[in-house]
Each structure stands twice: as structure tokens, then as C-alpha cells.
Design an enzyme around this catalytic site. Structure first.
Site, PDB file in Angstrom:
ATOM      1  CB  SER A  11      -0.850  -0.154   1.323  1.00 14.84           C
ATOM      2  OG  SER A  11      -0.197  -0.206   2.325  1.00 14.84           O
ATOM      3  CD  GLU A  13       1.270   8.422   4.898  1.00 15.19           C
ATOM      4  OE1 GLU A  13       0.884   7.594   5.682  1.00 15.19           O
ATOM      5  OE2 GLU A  13       2.208   9.311   4.998  1.00 15.19           O
ATOM      6  CB  THR A  44      -0.939  12.490   5.335  1.00 15.70           C
ATOM      7  OG1 THR A  44      -0.686  13.838   4.498  1.00 15.70           O
ATOM      8  CG2 THR A  44       0.076  11.532   5.069  1.00 15.70           C
ATOM      9  CG  HIS A  72      -3.969   9.648   7.481  1.00 14.35           C
ATOM     10  ND1 HIS A  72      -2.749   9.880   7.910  1.00 14.35           N
ATOM     11  CD2 HIS A  72      -3.792   8.712   6.247  1.00 14.35           C
ATOM     12  CE1 HIS A  72      -1.813   8.984   7.397  1.00 14.35           C
ATOM     13  NE2 HIS A  72      -2.608   8.497   6.568  1.00 14.35           N
ATOM     14  CG  ASP A 104       1.359  15.558  15.712  1.00 14.68           C
ATOM     15  OD1 ASP A 104       1.335  14.523  16.593  1.00 14.68           O
ATOM     16  OD2 ASP A 104       1.816  15.371  14.512  1.00 14.68           O
ATOM     17  CG  PHE A 211      10.772  13.371   7.125  1.00 12.45           C
ATOM     18  CD1 PHE A 211      10.075  14.903   7.073  1.00 12.45           C
ATOM     19  CD2 PHE A 211      10.808  12.918   5.804  1.00 12.45           C
ATOM     20  CE1 PHE A 211       9.729  15.599   6.138  1.00 12.45           C
ATOM     21  CE2 PHE A 211      10.261  13.500   4.901  1.00 12.45           C
ATOM     22  CZ  PHE A 211       9.769  14.880   4.919  1.00 12.45           C
ATOM     23  CG  HIS A 261       1.488   2.036   4.571  1.00  6.56           C
ATOM     24  ND1 HIS A 261       0.415   1.984   3.680  1.00  6.56           N
ATOM     25  CD2 HIS A 261       1.676   3.289   4.983  1.00  6.56           C
ATOM     26  CE1 HIS A 261      -0.255   3.178   3.817  1.00  6.56           C
ATOM     27  NE2 HIS A 261       0.938   3.881   4.439  1.00  6.56           N
TER      28      HIS A 261
END
Length: 280
Positions: A11, A13, A44, A72, A104, A211, A261
Site C-alpha cells: 500500500s 501513502e 495524510t 487519515h 498533533d 523527519f 506500506h
């Protein structure tokens, strides 16, 4: 999740673009990776809903490929009425899969919202929509940055799974043993659902380090040193990164991981190179 799936159970993202140029690039990436027959795409969601509209637009665009597309969704900064409306809109648009996260706290936000944790959001979605959505939640093999220790983090993870999640997708990592150790601890707490390892291709050391520092993913010292030695040699970084990540994926799959993923950063070439290595 999709009608026709890659034998590896892969998968991908994406993140929602904020320019027309970015959208065009994402559509090309979508088409290139849709040809790999992934189980699903995910999109996302920005902190506090900062990209909620862009996420919904990206979901519409990406789902035109015919591949199941999972937005998401987070609870921080949102109340139940807002979440209820969002779920209804997604259902009307044919979305039947979600990636559910706590999210967040964005700067300047005074309230966390009515739901504080991902397990509460999973329970809310199940109460509101039953089994309509297939739900994936997050997992942190090296422990969530805000968790006091791994045991407490795994216990929190188990609560999310028992609240009604169908699967989990991990934060990326570069040490396979961290994944296997996390899975063993989760299984000991009764978690039976698939825990899919998240994979980050290595293409740019500076971005990767940024990151990783932000999300608590450890870059092993030997990888850091090798990447630092290449300086701005992007070809050498790509060659080394592809080899490292391919070997990581091989070990994960050999050890029983249910799939992979990929965090694509809206790029197809690095992912396709790794997949080509895996399938020979």
C-alpha cells in the site's frame, strides 16, 4: 482492500498537494503506483484540520484510479459534531476505509477537542457507523515519542486495536528487530490483527534526518555515517538507500510481515525501484 492486489500486499501513502503543479505530479504518481495493484492508498491529514479540505480533494482525485483510498482522520481539535459530519460526507462519497490517528496539537489551539486519544476516536466511529469503515491505526515499533516507555506504548496500542481497528500501520524504521519485538509484545497482549510495517525510501539525507527527529524514528549510526559520506551525491544516496531498504523489506517479509506500506512522499520512482528489487 482493492479488487486486485499485489502479491506482496503493498500500500502507498500520499500527502495532499497545495499547488496545481503538485496535484499534477500526484496524479502521475497515482497512476504509476496504481499499476502495481496496491491494497489501498492513504492520504495524510494535517494537524488540527489544516489540510482537511485538501485531504478530501486528494481523496476524490486518487480514488478515481479505482484503488481503495483511505483518508487519515484525527480527533485533536475536532468535536463530535464535526467528526460526525466528516464521516457522513466520506460515506456519501463512497469512502469505506480510514486511517485513524490521534493527531498533533497545532500551535495556538486552546482545546484538544472532545476526543483525546485514537482509541476513543475508533470507538466513536464504530458507534456512529458500525462496520462500514475498515479502520487502520498507527503503531510505533520504537515507541511513540511521547510515551514514557515501550511497555506503556504497546498497552496504548492494544487499546486502539481492541476498540475496533482492523489493522495497524507502523511508523517507519530501519531496524527489523524493532518491528518483530513490537509485534511480539502486542501479540502477548492479545492483539491478533495485522500489523503492517511502514517503509520510508531513502532519497535525501537532510529530509530523512529532519523527519526522523520529528517522529522519533531512529536512523542507525552506520546508515547516518554512510549517508553523510555521500554529501550531495544524490545518485549514490539513491543506490545506497535502495539497497538498505530492500534488505529491510526482505527481512520483514521473510519474518512474517503481512505486507508493506510505503511512505511515498508523492514520488513513485524510489518505491518502484525497491519493489523491482523484491520481485526480481
Amino acid at each position: 482492500m482493492s479488487r486486485q492486489e499485489h502479491p506482496l500486499g503493498i500500500s502507498f501513502e500520499f500527502f495532499p498537494p497545495n499547488t496545481d503543479v503538485g496535484r499534477d505530479k500526484l496524479m502521475r504518481t497515482r497512476d504509476q503506483l496504481a499499476a502495481c495493484h496496491p491494497r489501498f492508498f492513504s492520504v495524510t491529514y494535517g494537524a488540527g484540520g489544516s489540510t482537511q479540505v485538501r485531504t478530501r480533494n486528494a481523496v476524490r482525485d486518487i480514488s478515481q484510479s479505482g484503488v481503495t483510498t483511505a483518508p487519515h482522520i484525527s480527533c485533536i481539535g475536532s468535536d463530535k459534531a464535526q467528526l460526525r459530519d466528516l464521516l457522513a460526507e466520506y460515506r456519501e462519497e463512497g469512502v469505506d476505509s480510514l486511517v485513524v490517528l490521534r493527531g498533533d496539537m497545532p500551535s495556538g489551539t486552546a482545546s484538544m477537542g472532545e476526543l483525546r486519544y485514537a482509541n476513543e476516536l475508533v470507538e466513536f466511529i464504530r458507534t456512529e457507523t458500525g462496520d462500514h469503515f475498515e479502520i487502520a491505526v498507527g503503531a510505533y515499533p520504537e515507541s511513540h515519542p511521547q510515551a514514557p516507555n515501550l511497555d506503556k506504548d504497546v498497552a496504548n496500542f492494544a487499546r486502539k486495536m481492541k476498540a475496533g481497528a482492523n489493522m495497524a500501520i507502523t511508523q517507519y524504521f530501519f531496524t527489523a528487530d524493532a518491528y518483530f519485538h513490537f509485534v511480539d509484545k502486542a501479540r502477548a497482549l492479545g492483539v491478533t490483527q495485522p500489523i503492517i510495517p511502514g517503509i520510508m525510501p531513502i532519497t535525501n539525507y537532510t529530509k530523512l534526518a529532519r523527519f526522523s527527529d520529528a517522529c522519533g524514528a531512529e536512523i542507525p549510526r552506520w546508515i547516518r555515517k554512510q549517508l553523510e559520506s555521500y554529501a550531495d551525491d544524490s545518485e549514490a544516496i539513491a543506490d545506497f538507500g535502495s539497497d538498505v531498504v530492500t534488505r529491510l523489506c526482505e527481512r520483514l517479509l521473510d519474518g512474517g510481515a503481512p505486507g508493506l506500506h510505503f511512505y511515498t512522499l508523492n514520488q513513485s520512482a524510489p518505491v518502484k525501484r525497491i519493489m523491482g528489487n523484491l520481485t526480481g
